[in-house]
Design a protein around this motif. Structure first.
Motif, PDB file in Angstrom:
ATOM      1  N   SER A 207      -7.687 -85.787   2.755  1.00  0.00           N
ATOM      2  CA  SER A 207      -8.703 -86.177   1.776  1.00  0.00           C
ATOM      3  C   SER A 207     -10.105 -86.154   2.379  1.00  0.00           C
ATOM      4  CB  SER A 207      -8.401 -87.570   1.220  1.00  0.00           C
ATOM      5  OG  SER A 207      -8.594 -88.569   2.206  1.00  0.00           O
ATOM      6  N   LYS A 208     -10.184 -85.935   3.684  1.00  0.00           N
ATOM      7  CA  LYS A 208     -11.481 -85.827   4.365  1.00  0.00           C
ATOM      8  C   LYS A 208     -11.761 -84.396   4.832  1.00  0.00           C
ATOM      9  CE  LYS A 208     -11.488 -90.633   6.002  1.00  0.00           C
ATOM     10  NZ  LYS A 208     -11.557 -91.516   7.206  1.00  0.00           N
ATOM     11  N   ILE A 209     -10.952 -83.457   4.359  1.00  0.00           N
ATOM     12  CA  ILE A 209     -11.092 -82.068   4.812  1.00  0.00           C
ATOM     13  C   ILE A 209     -11.528 -81.179   3.648  1.00  0.00           C
ATOM     14  CG2 ILE A 209      -9.858 -80.059   5.734  1.00  0.00           C
ATOM     15  CD1 ILE A 209      -8.149 -82.009   7.357  1.00  0.00           C
ATOM     16  N   VAL A 210     -12.554 -80.377   3.902  1.00  0.00           N
ATOM     17  CA  VAL A 210     -13.064 -79.404   2.936  1.00  0.00           C
ATOM     18  C   VAL A 210     -12.685 -78.011   3.424  1.00  0.00           C
ATOM     19  CG1 VAL A 210     -15.130 -78.420   1.863  1.00  0.00           C
ATOM     20  CG2 VAL A 210     -14.992 -80.890   2.299  1.00  0.00           C
ATOM     21  N   CYS A 211     -12.124 -77.197   2.539  1.00  0.00           N
ATOM     22  CA  CYS A 211     -11.679 -75.867   2.924  1.00  0.00           C
ATOM     23  C   CYS A 211     -12.461 -74.756   2.217  1.00  0.00           C
ATOM     24  CB  CYS A 211     -10.191 -75.685   2.624  1.00  0.00           C
ATOM     25  SG  CYS A 211      -9.097 -76.629   3.703  1.00  0.00           S
ATOM     26  N   PHE A 212     -12.623 -73.670   2.936  1.00  0.00           N
ATOM     27  CA  PHE A 212     -13.124 -72.400   2.421  1.00  0.00           C
ATOM     28  C   PHE A 212     -12.096 -71.337   2.785  1.00  0.00           C
ATOM     29  CE2 PHE A 212     -16.892 -74.963   2.990  1.00  0.00           C
ATOM     30  CZ  PHE A 212     -17.758 -74.570   1.982  1.00  0.00           C
TER      31      PHE A 212
ATOM     32  N   ASP B 210     -17.247 -88.060   9.139  1.00  0.00           N
ATOM     33  CA  ASP B 210     -16.584 -88.452   7.897  1.00  0.00           C
ATOM     34  C   ASP B 210     -15.694 -87.347   7.327  1.00  0.00           C
ATOM     35  OD1 ASP B 210     -17.749 -90.943   7.971  1.00  0.00           O
ATOM     36  OD2 ASP B 210     -19.472 -90.336   6.766  1.00  0.00           O
ATOM     37  N   THR B 211     -16.105 -86.102   7.499  1.00  0.00           N
ATOM     38  CA  THR B 211     -15.332 -84.991   6.961  1.00  0.00           C
ATOM     39  C   THR B 211     -15.235 -83.876   7.994  1.00  0.00           C
ATOM     40  OG1 THR B 211     -17.291 -83.931   6.002  1.00  0.00           O
ATOM     41  CG2 THR B 211     -16.085 -85.463   4.596  1.00  0.00           C
ATOM     42  N   ALA B 212     -14.252 -82.984   7.805  1.00  0.00           N
ATOM     43  CA  ALA B 212     -14.122 -81.774   8.617  1.00  0.00           C
ATOM     44  C   ALA B 212     -14.085 -80.589   7.666  1.00  0.00           C
ATOM     45  CB  ALA B 212     -12.846 -81.818   9.459  1.00  0.00           C
TER      46      ALA B 212
ATOM     47  N   GLN C 204      -4.136 -79.457  14.635  1.00  0.00           N
ATOM     48  CA  GLN C 204      -3.989 -80.843  14.196  1.00  0.00           C
ATOM     49  C   GLN C 204      -4.785 -81.791  15.094  1.00  0.00           C
ATOM     50  OE1 GLN C 204      -0.968 -83.154  15.745  1.00  0.00           O
ATOM     51  NE2 GLN C 204      -0.293 -84.079  13.812  1.00  0.00           N
ATOM     52  N   LYS C 205      -4.621 -81.639  16.397  1.00  0.00           N
ATOM     53  CA  LYS C 205      -5.290 -82.536  17.334  1.00  0.00           C
ATOM     54  C   LYS C 205      -6.805 -82.351  17.292  1.00  0.00           C
ATOM     55  CE  LYS C 205      -1.438 -83.207  20.507  1.00  0.00           C
ATOM     56  NZ  LYS C 205      -1.368 -84.664  20.249  1.00  0.00           N
ATOM     57  N   TYR C 206      -7.240 -81.115  17.167  1.00  0.00           N
ATOM     58  CA  TYR C 206      -8.673 -80.862  17.092  1.00  0.00           C
ATOM     59  C   TYR C 206      -9.283 -81.492  15.842  1.00  0.00           C
ATOM     60  CZ  TYR C 206     -13.056 -78.447  16.242  1.00  0.00           C
ATOM     61  OH  TYR C 206     -14.367 -78.177  15.948  1.00  0.00           O
ATOM     62  N   LEU C 207      -8.635 -81.327  14.696  1.00  0.00           N
ATOM     63  CA  LEU C 207      -9.168 -81.899  13.459  1.00  0.00           C
ATOM     64  C   LEU C 207      -9.107 -83.427  13.485  1.00  0.00           C
ATOM     65  CD1 LEU C 207      -7.797 -79.406  10.773  1.00  0.00           C
ATOM     66  CD2 LEU C 207     -10.146 -79.612  11.637  1.00  0.00           C
ATOM     67  N   GLN C 208      -8.088 -83.979  14.113  1.00  0.00           N
ATOM     68  CA  GLN C 208      -8.050 -85.428  14.290  1.00  0.00           C
ATOM     69  C   GLN C 208      -9.259 -85.904  15.074  1.00  0.00           C
ATOM     70  OE1 GLN C 208      -4.200 -85.894  16.167  1.00  0.00           O
ATOM     71  NE2 GLN C 208      -3.175 -86.431  14.252  1.00  0.00           N
ATOM     72  N   GLN C 209      -9.602 -85.170  16.133  1.00  0.00           N
ATOM     73  CA  GLN C 209     -10.771 -85.526  16.936  1.00  0.00           C
ATOM     74  C   GLN C 209     -12.055 -85.416  16.121  1.00  0.00           C
ATOM     75  OE1 GLN C 209     -10.443 -82.863  20.274  1.00  0.00           O
ATOM     76  NE2 GLN C 209      -8.543 -83.801  20.991  1.00  0.00           N
ATOM     77  N   CYS C 210     -12.137 -84.375  15.296  1.00  0.00           N
ATOM     78  CA  CYS C 210     -13.317 -84.222  14.432  1.00  0.00           C
ATOM     79  C   CYS C 210     -13.475 -85.423  13.511  1.00  0.00           C
ATOM     80  CB  CYS C 210     -13.205 -82.956  13.591  1.00  0.00           C
ATOM     81  SG  CYS C 210     -13.394 -81.414  14.511  1.00  0.00           S
ATOM     82  N   LEU C 211     -12.365 -85.866  12.918  1.00  0.00           N
ATOM     83  CA  LEU C 211     -12.430 -86.940  11.929  1.00  0.00           C
ATOM     84  C   LEU C 211     -12.637 -88.312  12.555  1.00  0.00           C
ATOM     85  CD1 LEU C 211      -9.696 -85.713   9.426  1.00  0.00           C
ATOM     86  CD2 LEU C 211     -12.184 -85.696   9.115  1.00  0.00           C
TER      87      LEU C 211
ATOM     88  N   PRO D 143     -22.014 -77.931   8.924  1.00  0.00           N
ATOM     89  CA  PRO D 143     -21.389 -77.157  10.007  1.00  0.00           C
ATOM     90  C   PRO D 143     -19.940 -76.841   9.665  1.00  0.00           C
ATOM     91  CG  PRO D 143     -22.495 -79.125  10.860  1.00  0.00           C
ATOM     92  CD  PRO D 143     -22.436 -79.269   9.361  1.00  0.00           C
ATOM     93  N   ILE D 144     -19.454 -75.714  10.156  1.00  0.00           N
ATOM     94  CA  ILE D 144     -18.048 -75.344   9.989  1.00  0.00           C
ATOM     95  C   ILE D 144     -17.313 -75.744  11.266  1.00  0.00           C
ATOM     96  CG2 ILE D 144     -16.411 -73.495   9.575  1.00  0.00           C
ATOM     97  CD1 ILE D 144     -18.271 -74.059   7.200  1.00  0.00           C
ATOM     98  N   ASP D 145     -16.368 -76.643  11.137  1.00  0.00           N
ATOM     99  CA  ASP D 145     -15.676 -77.165  12.318  1.00  0.00           C
ATOM    100  C   ASP D 145     -14.641 -76.194  12.871  1.00  0.00           C
ATOM    101  OD1 ASP D 145     -16.815 -79.914  12.564  1.00  0.00           O
ATOM    102  OD2 ASP D 145     -16.047 -80.063  10.519  1.00  0.00           O
TER     103      ASP D 145
END
Length: 270
Positions: free
Chosen positions: A81-86, A53-55, A42-49, A144-146
């Motif tokens: 809504s700013k996260i793309v998943c694979f 614009d997206t993670a 959670q904290k890492y993705l918050q930092q990314c965003l 890039p893949i975060d």
């Protein structure tokens, strides 16, 4: 190592060290382990965003991921809504409605519970598997893949990179592989597949290079059944007999385990 945030003393890992480039954190219980993986992600993705614009995230499936995903979604604090998943892999020849489909697993546990920007799925029932590998590769390589989330199979595979097919320098990002006998047997549980005969023999998988190009990697393993495997991955000579050992070459990777999974390691748990 991932930022673990402001944890209470009881939440701290009981042991942490590095094996080659891989950070290893041991927690007292599986519950504390998944709680802290969720918090760190959670904290890492918050930092990314904050920075972009997206993670972009690659998700795993399997029993090791269920409580982690539940904890991550319950935490809140992420603009999905700013996260793309694979995802890492999918059986060849089954539909998204099949109970054993990884698409179904992730739709039920993630996509239906949060408002994602997008979830790009491997189409397991495609009529053109080679074209599907190319399509998914292009999607993966478009940004890039975060973050990549992993579990470890009973034979040491990550995704479906079985010991027989894993390649450190694989020229492909997505390929079709034959599943090892141990992997096929592992799928038979009476819920998703009723017998060995009903388990597909082939699957799509992201390759080791596709996984390792991720900016952050988190891998989870828990329980006594993983203790011998974890010892082999961390203490044997690094080779593709245990594909997960490639994580030892990745400074951006962290392995989260509980004390039972760490039971056979030489390092004392103090």
């Amino acid at each position: 190592m991932l930022d673990l945030g402001n944890l209470t003393a009881s939440d701290d890992p009981v042991k942490k060290w590095k094996v080659d480039e891989l950070s290893v954190l041991v927690y007292e219980s599986p519950e504390l382990m998944v709680k802290n993986v969720a918090l760190s992600v959670q904290k890492y993705l918050q930092q990314c965003l904050i920075k972009q614009d997206t993670a972009t995230v690659i998700l795993a499936t399997g029993n090791s991921q269920i409580k982690f995903l539940e904890n991550l979604i319950k935490l809140g604090g992420l603009d999905w809504s700013k996260i793309v998943c694979f995802h890492l892999d999918e059986f060849l020849g089954i539909s998204a409605q099949h109970p054993g489909s990884f698409r179904k697993y992730l739709q039920e546990r993630v996509e239906k519970k949060v408002n994602l920007k997008a979830f790009h799925y491997l189409q397991g029932d495609t009529w053109e598997p080679i074209s599907e590998c190319d399509r998914y590769t292009q999607l993966l390589q478009a940004q890039p893949i975060d973050l990549c989330c992993l579990g470890i199979g009973e034979n040491g595979h990550i995704a479906f990179n079985e010991p027989e097919v894993a390649q450190v320098n694989d020229p492909r990002w997505v390929k079709i592989v034959k599943l090892a006998e141990t992997t096929v047997k592992q799928q038979v549980n009476g819920i998703y597949f009723s017998s060995i005969e009903t388990v597909p023999n082939y699957a799509f998988t992201l390759t080791l290079p596709a996984i390792c190009q991720s900016r952050k990697i988190v891998c989870l393993a828990a329980g006594k059944s993983k203790s011998s495997l974890i010892k082999s991955v961390l203490q044997n000579p690094r080779d593709l007999k245990f594909p997960a050992s490639i994580l030892r070459t990745q400074p951006q990777a962290t392995l989260f385990i509980d004390q039972e999974a760490a039971n056979y390691l030489y390092q004392p748990i103090l």
